[in-house]
Design a protein around this motif. Structure first.
Motif, PDB file in Angstrom:
ATOM      1  N   ALA A 211       0.832  -1.208   0.000  1.00  0.00           N
ATOM      2  CA  ALA A 211       0.000   0.000   0.000  1.00  0.00           C
ATOM      3  C   ALA A 211       0.863   1.253   0.000  1.00  0.00           C
ATOM      4  O   ALA A 211       0.560   2.242  -0.685  1.00  0.00           O
ATOM      5  N   GLU A 212       1.973   1.228   0.739  1.00  0.00           N
ATOM      6  CA  GLU A 212       2.876   2.372   0.746  1.00  0.00           C
ATOM      7  C   GLU A 212       3.520   2.560  -0.624  1.00  0.00           C
ATOM      8  O   GLU A 212       3.673   3.697  -1.101  1.00  0.00           O
ATOM      9  N   LEU A 213       3.887   1.437  -1.270  1.00  0.00           N
ATOM     10  CA  LEU A 213       4.460   1.547  -2.605  1.00  0.00           C
ATOM     11  C   LEU A 213       3.451   2.124  -3.593  1.00  0.00           C
ATOM     12  O   LEU A 213       3.802   2.968  -4.435  1.00  0.00           O
ATOM     13  N   ARG A 214       2.184   1.672  -3.495  1.00  0.00           N
ATOM     14  CA  ARG A 214       1.165   2.218  -4.396  1.00  0.00           C
ATOM     15  C   ARG A 214       0.951   3.705  -4.138  1.00  0.00           C
ATOM     16  O   ARG A 214       0.818   4.496  -5.086  1.00  0.00           O
ATOM     17  N   ALA A 215       0.912   4.089  -2.851  1.00  0.00           N
ATOM     18  CA  ALA A 215       0.740   5.507  -2.538  1.00  0.00           C
ATOM     19  C   ALA A 215       1.920   6.331  -3.040  1.00  0.00           C
ATOM     20  O   ALA A 215       1.750   7.436  -3.577  1.00  0.00           O
ATOM     21  N   ARG A 216       3.126   5.777  -2.882  1.00  0.00           N
ATOM     22  CA  ARG A 216       4.301   6.497  -3.371  1.00  0.00           C
ATOM     23  C   ARG A 216       4.278   6.612  -4.890  1.00  0.00           C
ATOM     24  O   ARG A 216       4.645   7.656  -5.447  1.00  0.00           O
ATOM     25  N   ALA A 217       3.857   5.529  -5.560  1.00  0.00           N
ATOM     26  CA  ALA A 217       3.764   5.577  -7.020  1.00  0.00           C
ATOM     27  C   ALA A 217       2.732   6.616  -7.467  1.00  0.00           C
ATOM     28  O   ALA A 217       2.955   7.359  -8.435  1.00  0.00           O
ATOM     29  N   GLN A 218       1.610   6.691  -6.750  1.00  0.00           N
ATOM     30  CA  GLN A 218       0.610   7.697  -7.085  1.00  0.00           C
ATOM     31  C   GLN A 218       1.142   9.106  -6.849  1.00  0.00           C
ATOM     32  O   GLN A 218       0.888  10.015  -7.650  1.00  0.00           O
ATOM     33  N   ASP A 219       1.900   9.277  -5.742  1.00  0.00           N
ATOM     34  CA  ASP A 219       2.481  10.593  -5.482  1.00  0.00           C
ATOM     35  C   ASP A 219       3.482  10.977  -6.574  1.00  0.00           C
ATOM     36  O   ASP A 219       3.513  12.133  -7.031  1.00  0.00           O
ATOM     37  N   LEU A 220       4.309   9.994  -6.986  1.00  0.00           N
ATOM     38  CA  LEU A 220       5.277  10.277  -8.036  1.00  0.00           C
ATOM     39  C   LEU A 220       4.578  10.593  -9.359  1.00  0.00           C
ATOM     40  O   LEU A 220       5.008  11.491 -10.101  1.00  0.00           O
ATOM     41  N   GLU A 221       3.505   9.860  -9.639  1.00  0.00           N
ATOM     42  CA  GLU A 221       2.764  10.132 -10.868  1.00  0.00           C
ATOM     43  C   GLU A 221       2.127  11.510 -10.818  1.00  0.00           C
ATOM     44  O   GLU A 221       2.151  12.255 -11.808  1.00  0.00           O
ATOM     45  N   ARG A 222       1.568  11.852  -9.648  1.00  0.00           N
ATOM     46  CA  ARG A 222       0.974  13.177  -9.498  1.00  0.00           C
ATOM     47  C   ARG A 222       2.042  14.274  -9.624  1.00  0.00           C
ATOM     48  O   ARG A 222       1.822  15.309 -10.270  1.00  0.00           O
ATOM     49  N   GLU A 223       3.204  14.020  -9.001  1.00  0.00           N
ATOM     50  CA  GLU A 223       4.286  14.998  -9.091  1.00  0.00           C
ATOM     51  C   GLU A 223       4.784  15.127 -10.527  1.00  0.00           C
ATOM     52  O   GLU A 223       5.101  16.234 -10.989  1.00  0.00           O
ATOM     53  N   ARG A 224       4.846  13.970 -11.239  1.00  0.00           N
ATOM     54  CA  ARG A 224       5.264  14.029 -12.639  1.00  0.00           C
ATOM     55  C   ARG A 224       4.288  14.854 -13.475  1.00  0.00           C
ATOM     56  O   ARG A 224       4.692  15.675 -14.305  1.00  0.00           O
ATOM     57  N   GLN A 226       2.363  17.220 -12.341  1.00  0.00           N
ATOM     58  CA  GLN A 226       2.515  18.618 -11.964  1.00  0.00           C
ATOM     59  C   GLN A 226       3.750  19.233 -12.605  1.00  0.00           C
ATOM     60  O   GLN A 226       3.710  20.379 -13.089  1.00  0.00           O
ATOM     61  N   GLN A 227       4.858  18.461 -12.633  1.00  0.00           N
ATOM     62  CA  GLN A 227       6.062  18.976 -13.269  1.00  0.00           C
ATOM     63  C   GLN A 227       5.841  19.193 -14.752  1.00  0.00           C
ATOM     64  O   GLN A 227       6.323  20.189 -15.328  1.00  0.00           O
ATOM     65  N   ALA A 228       5.111  18.245 -15.369  1.00  0.00           N
ATOM     66  CA  ALA A 228       4.817  18.417 -16.797  1.00  0.00           C
ATOM     67  C   ALA A 228       3.957  19.654 -17.038  1.00  0.00           C
ATOM     68  O   ALA A 228       4.196  20.425 -17.986  1.00  0.00           O
ATOM     69  N   ALA A 229       2.954  19.864 -16.154  1.00  0.00           N
ATOM     70  CA  ALA A 229       2.109  21.051 -16.307  1.00  0.00           C
ATOM     71  C   ALA A 229       2.911  22.329 -16.108  1.00  0.00           C
ATOM     72  O   ALA A 229       2.739  23.320 -16.837  1.00  0.00           O
ATOM     73  N   LEU A 230       3.832  22.315 -15.109  1.00  0.00           N
ATOM     74  CA  LEU A 230       4.665  23.499 -14.894  1.00  0.00           C
ATOM     75  C   LEU A 230       5.592  23.744 -16.080  1.00  0.00           C
ATOM     76  O   LEU A 230       5.831  24.895 -16.469  1.00  0.00           O
ATOM     77  N   ALA A 231       6.125  22.639 -16.631  1.00  0.00           N
ATOM     78  CA  ALA A 231       6.999  22.798 -17.798  1.00  0.00           C
ATOM     79  C   ALA A 231       6.232  23.366 -18.988  1.00  0.00           C
ATOM     80  O   ALA A 231       6.740  24.234 -19.717  1.00  0.00           O
ATOM     81  N   VAL A 232       5.003  22.873 -19.172  1.00  0.00           N
ATOM     82  CA  VAL A 232       4.183  23.402 -20.264  1.00  0.00           C
ATOM     83  C   VAL A 232       3.885  24.882 -20.044  1.00  0.00           C
ATOM     84  O   VAL A 232       3.963  25.699 -20.976  1.00  0.00           O
ATOM     85  N   ALA A 233       3.538  25.244 -18.798  1.00  0.00           N
ATOM     86  CA  ALA A 233       3.248  26.648 -18.511  1.00  0.00           C
ATOM     87  C   ALA A 233       4.484  27.520 -18.714  1.00  0.00           C
ATOM     88  O   ALA A 233       4.396  28.635 -19.253  1.00  0.00           O
TER      89      ALA A 233
END
Length: 445
Positions: A211-224, A226-233
């Motif tokens: 469950a911690e790995l899944r949560a971390r993967a979701q956080d990394l995906e969300r962060e990715r 967000q980084q992509a959105a910031l890069a686009v902006a």
């Protein structure tokens, strides 16, 4: 047919169906071994004193164990308590172990897998303490272990005298009498309970880890994302700044040349032709700059397309000549020794000067003169662009697109831009660009 198979698979995956299947398996195993195992070995005198039919009582206790397995996931703690009491009852009847008695470690495993460790450890400790107390009781009750005597290690239960009736109580004999069994004591039940708890705790730990790995993967995906959105902006803002600078400057030069050419058309046709040539050259240069800004980095340049230099302070004299040809006199001053600049600082400095001169052409009014000073320092570059025209700004609050673009360019490099009316009239733009030696020369503003 496929839907029926899928429905059957879905039903088999339900925890209640799985628990019912396990309970039925334990019951079937107990029934299959009923001839050898589900038989009490108590003496007839004990049976008569108890007034009970031992096989019937044992089957009731077996039913409790089976029911505990069937409801172990819904009510794990009550199921464990009921299975433990039923097992103790079977030992008190001097009955041997049966498959249904596995309900005790199975329910403890369920508690360890579902409940916090402090809950499962308390129940494990209570079960081990009960097993220890029961072992001590059987060892010091003065009787022979009924299961060891009548089970697989003994010679059978106490025999009736020849000719005695089935319900007749045999006369007391000398020697020890058979008592409760010790198969649920520490030597047998202790390791079994500890092993069941360890397996359940390991399963719970693995689930928590996954469950911690899944949560971390979701956080990394969300962060990715967000980084992509910031890069686009950031890329959108960069393109907006570049287009604004290119289009605003080009159009300002074109408009000024067109106005001058129209005014000189009647008396000085040669100046009109020169103005038209400047308009054509400026338009082509602006279009080339726009293509360079909008072209994707992965798209290769056309083989026949001429290579255009990246805008920088090296092209500053050409920019000033364009402004002069548009009718605005400009004086350029260089302080210090020019040195190679990082690409980001070079491009940003050029664009700041270009935007400031464009504002002078658009807002300073007729007859205005501009002055550009570029000062090279050891750790920073200073730009000063001023004019003696009307102190008009691109926007009433001083936050037009051009000024905002200049401030953003400088801020990306750790610098700053100030703009406002000059001390002697007119309008002044001052910028400070740090020249950090550790800055990546390939950074873009």
């Amino acid at each position: 047919m496929k839907s029926q198979v899928a429905g059957l698979r879905g039903a088999l995956r339900r925890s209640s169906v799985q628990d019912a299947g396990l309970a039925a398996l334990l019951l079937a195993g107990t029934w299959a071994g009923a001839g050898a195992s589900v038989t009490p070995v108590l003496s007839d005198s004990f049976a008569a004193a108890a007034g009970l039919r031992e096989p019937l009582v044992q089957w009731v206790l077996i039913g409790i164990c089976v029911a505990a397995v069937a409801v172990r996931r819904r009510w794990p703690v009550p199921a464990f308590a009921a299975a433990s009491l039923a097992a103790v009852g079977q030992m008190a009847l001097a009955a041997g172990p049966v498959p249904a008695d596995l309900a005790v470690p199975i329910t403890l495993y369920t508690i360890a897998a579902q409940r916090p460790p402090k809950v499962s450890l308390v129940l494990l400790g209570a079960a081990l303490a009960l097993a220890t107390v029961w072992s001590a009781f059987v060892a010091y009750d003065g009787r022979t272990d009924g299961w060891l005597h009548g089970g697989p290690f003994g010679r059978g239960g106490q025999e009736r005298p020849p000719g005695a009736a089935a319900g007749e109580v045999p006369p007391p004999t000398e020697g020890p009498t058979f008592g409760p069994t010790d198969w649920g004591g520490m030597p047998v039940l202790g390791p079994l309970l500890a092993g069941a708890w360890a397996i359940g705790w390991g399963l719970r730990s693995r689930r928590a880890y996954l469950a911690e790995l899944r949560a971390r993967a979701q956080d990394l995906e969300r962060e990715r994302d967000q980084q992509a959105a910031l890069a686009v902006a950031a890329e959108r803002a960069r393109i907006h700044r570049e287009l604004h600078d290119v289009v605003a400057h080009g159009l300002a030069v074109i408009v000024m040349q067109a106005q001058g050419g129209a005014a000189a058309f009647a008396n000085r046709p040669t100046d009109t032709l020169a103005a038209l040539d400047t308009i054509v050259a400026t338009g082509r240069a602006s279009l080339a700059d726009m293509r360079q800004v909008l072209s994707a980095p992965e798209q290769p340049e056309q083989p026949d397309a001429p290579a255009r230099p990246v805008p920088g302070l090296a092209q500053l004299p050409r920019l000033i000549d364009q402004v002069r040809q548009a009718g605005t006199p400009v004086q350029l001053r260089i302080d210090g020794s020019p040195c190679p600049l990082p690409a980001g600082a070079d491009v940003s400095s050029y664009r700041i000067v270009q935007e400031a001169l464009t504002n002078t052409m658009k807002h300073a009014g007729p007859g205005a003169r501009a002055h550009v000073t570029v000062a090279y320092g050891s750790d920073e570059l200073r730009l000063d662009i001023s004019d003696n025209g009307a102190a008009a700004v691109p926007a009433a609050d001083g936050t037009g697109n051009g000024l905002r673009g200049m401030r953003e360019r400088a801020a990306l490099l750790g610098g700053e831009v100030s703009a406002g009316p000059g001390p002697d009239g007119g309008y002044a733009v001052r910028a400070r660009i740090p020249l950090d030696p550790g800055l990546d020369p390939g950074a873009t503003a």
